[in-house]
Design a protein around this motif. Sequence first.
Motif, short mmCIF file in Angstrom:
data_model
loop_
_atom_site.label_atom_id
_atom_site.label_comp_id
_atom_site.label_asym_id
_atom_site.label_seq_id
_atom_site.Cartn_x
_atom_site.Cartn_y
_atom_site.Cartn_z
N GLN A 132 0.86 -1.18 0.00
CA GLN A 132 0.00 0.00 0.00
C GLN A 132 0.90 1.23 0.00
OE1 GLN A 132 -3.58 0.45 2.62
NE2 GLN A 132 -2.96 -1.56 3.35
N ASP A 153 -5.65 -3.18 9.93
CA ASP A 153 -5.75 -2.21 8.85
C ASP A 153 -7.09 -2.36 8.12
OD1 ASP A 153 -5.05 -0.26 7.01
OD2 ASP A 153 -3.90 -1.63 5.74
N ARG A 154 -7.80 -1.27 7.99
CA ARG A 154 -9.09 -1.21 7.30
C ARG A 154 -10.16 -2.09 7.96
NH1 ARG A 154 -8.15 1.63 2.37
NH2 ARG A 154 -5.94 1.88 2.03
N GLY A 155 -9.96 -2.36 9.26
CA GLY A 155 -10.95 -3.15 9.99
C GLY A 155 -12.01 -2.25 10.61
N VAL A 156 -13.25 -2.69 10.54
CA VAL A 156 -14.35 -1.89 11.08
C VAL A 156 -14.13 -1.65 12.57
CG1 VAL A 156 -16.84 -1.89 11.57
CG2 VAL A 156 -16.00 -2.71 9.37
N GLN A 203 -12.16 5.61 3.99
CA GLN A 203 -13.01 4.78 4.83
C GLN A 203 -13.31 5.32 6.25
OE1 GLN A 203 -10.51 1.20 3.63
NE2 GLN A 203 -12.53 0.26 3.66
N TRP A 227 -11.90 5.98 -5.73
CA TRP A 227 -12.62 4.69 -5.67
C TRP A 227 -13.49 4.61 -4.43
CZ3 TRP A 227 -11.76 1.71 -1.36
CH2 TRP A 227 -10.56 1.91 -0.64
N ASN A 228 -13.24 5.48 -3.45
CA ASN A 228 -13.87 5.31 -2.15
C ASN A 228 -15.00 6.32 -1.90
OD1 ASN A 228 -12.85 5.56 1.34
ND2 ASN A 228 -14.24 4.08 0.40
N SER A 268 -18.34 5.58 -3.07
CA SER A 268 -19.67 4.99 -3.23
C SER A 268 -20.46 5.22 -1.93
CB SER A 268 -19.57 3.49 -3.56
OG SER A 268 -19.14 2.76 -2.45
N GLN A 326 -17.93 8.46 -8.57
CA GLN A 326 -16.51 8.71 -8.31
C GLN A 326 -16.15 10.10 -8.82
OE1 GLN A 326 -15.08 6.74 -6.34
NE2 GLN A 326 -16.47 4.98 -6.46
N SER A 379 -17.59 3.29 -10.95
CA SER A 379 -16.60 2.31 -10.49
C SER A 379 -15.34 2.53 -11.32
CB SER A 379 -17.20 0.92 -10.72
OG SER A 379 -16.20 -0.04 -10.80
N PRO A 380 -14.16 2.59 -10.67
CA PRO A 380 -12.95 3.03 -11.38
C PRO A 380 -12.64 2.26 -12.65
CG PRO A 380 -12.53 2.89 -9.04
CD PRO A 380 -13.91 2.32 -9.25
N ARG A 381 -13.03 0.98 -12.71
CA ARG A 381 -12.69 0.22 -13.91
C ARG A 381 -13.42 0.74 -15.15
NH1 ARG A 381 -9.51 -4.39 -13.81
NH2 ARG A 381 -9.82 -4.74 -11.58
N GLN A 382 -14.45 1.56 -14.94
CA GLN A 382 -15.14 2.14 -16.10
C GLN A 382 -14.29 3.20 -16.80
OE1 GLN A 382 -18.52 3.62 -13.97
NE2 GLN A 382 -19.65 1.69 -14.08
#
Lengths: 135, 428
Positions: free
Chosen positions: B152, B181-184, B247, B350-351, B353, B357, B391-394
């Motif tokens: 990362q 890391d990135r845990g709720v 997040q 990407w973050n 939603s 985006q 969505s970023p892949r678009q």
Amino acid sequence: MKRIFFLIPVASIVLIGMTTQQIDKKVMDRGKKVYSQYCSPCHQADGSGVPGLNPPLEKTTHVLGNKSSLIKIILKGLNTHEEINGETYNNVMAPHNHLTDQQISDVLTYVRNSFGNKASLITVAEVKSVRAKTK
Amino acid sequence: MQRMMFGPLLFFLFFGNPLKDNVQLFTNESNQQLSVGSGLRLPAGFSATVMADSVGKARHIIINKNGVIYVKLSKLLNGKGILRLQDSNSDGIIDNITGFGNYIGTGITIKNGYLYASSNAEVFRYKLDSNEEVISPDEPEKIITGLINGRQHNTKSLALDNNGNIYVNIGSPSNSCQEIDRGVGSKGKDPCPVLDSAGGIWQFKADKLNQTYKDGVRYATGLRNVMGLKWNEEVNELFVVQHGRDQLDMFPEFFTPQQNAVIPAEEMFMVKKGDDCGWPYCYFDVQQNKKVLAPEYGGDGKKTTRCEGVVQPIVAFPAHMAPNDLLFYTGNMFPAKYKNGAFVAFHGSWNRSPEKQEGYYVVFVPFKDGKPNAAWEVFADGFSGVETVMSPRQAQHRPCGLAMGPDGALYVTDDVKGKIYKITYQGN
């Protein structure tokens, strides 16, 4: 003769039903709800992931393959940096063991039957069994 | 101290009433026109061409005095990690591509007769001849080694000053230094242990071989991940653009996904030696226009404890847009308003939603005397090729690196398909 023509579509429906299993709409709806809250921020609403960061869930071995391995990813997270369909992904996935067996069963069934995926459902019992063995 | 007191005043000047919503951070694009061929939308008088269109994961870019382009790749192309691109017959199309360097990475720049390039853990340099061509592509000098490569935020952007120093970003190998890391709901490690070797900018000597952490100086800390890193020649200071945190909604008791989508800014700083910009303890809230305590460290979206002393941004951009490069325009081709101002390439978010985006464009920040003096504006848009990116892949193309050519044209890389765009100004 007429009866045979009538039987072909019926037989086909039964056969399709046997091979792909009919996923209950309620399960898919519940799965989508869990997905939207916990998965979609990283894997995106369309399951396509984020290039270089978060892997896609479309037609990947992880999603469509061994069910126990997939359940284990939800429970323990993933931080292996392995190649998935030719690309690597840098972000980590945190363990999601706070989800209930029902939620995991629903969301994995949803993921395995969305984004162009078609695979068998994952039952609450299967999640329970993997959770018991995963400490 | 002087800077700290000046900070709030600057904000008021740039953003007006801080209590207003952040709409003012977005400026209109109505003056933009489509540049046929490139698919980009640009201000009137500008146009863009595509010089190359499939050079792989093209990251940072630098152009020598004869217009030869060097691009760093984050995935090897035919076994090469650096490409040399040349338009040998000057028709605007790259017709000569060669490569060298067997390592992936992002950072690349030229200074004082050397080409500098980074892998995700090391920095190399290649001596240039009088035409600024690499003399021995297979024999670089390794000047820095052993930097944290945490996957990362592992790219190592490079900048050099005029005193023989090189600055290297060492990004934090996590989102917010949580126990998980990135845990709720996971708490932040306190103190965050990686700050001694990551989450900041390190200064090394530009000409000393095999330097490691012990040879370097942590020049600035509290920077989560900086990809845009430039030495500003006008004021002789280092400027950075940070990828802000993701997040916030891992703490659902304080933040909805919609709030996460808009609150944590992407920040531009002028950093001086010893500065602390706040990560992971603080983030900049674009709605409240101030640094706020992170939820991993007891924050609730309002508390500002631990954040009073940290360095304030000089520009706060909307959340998650991913600033991947920074360039101060020193050329003479563009109109006077652009002189010494900053271009920032936003790779795109990407973050955000469930919102759409944002980013996927190059912005311009007007500067005067080394300080922003007007609101930023979208300069080049349309990279994604779609009206809305959910969505970023678009996105068909994503801007990543910026460079200025000897004629003053602006070059932009795309790391999806590998396009190299050239933006020029012809006037109306």
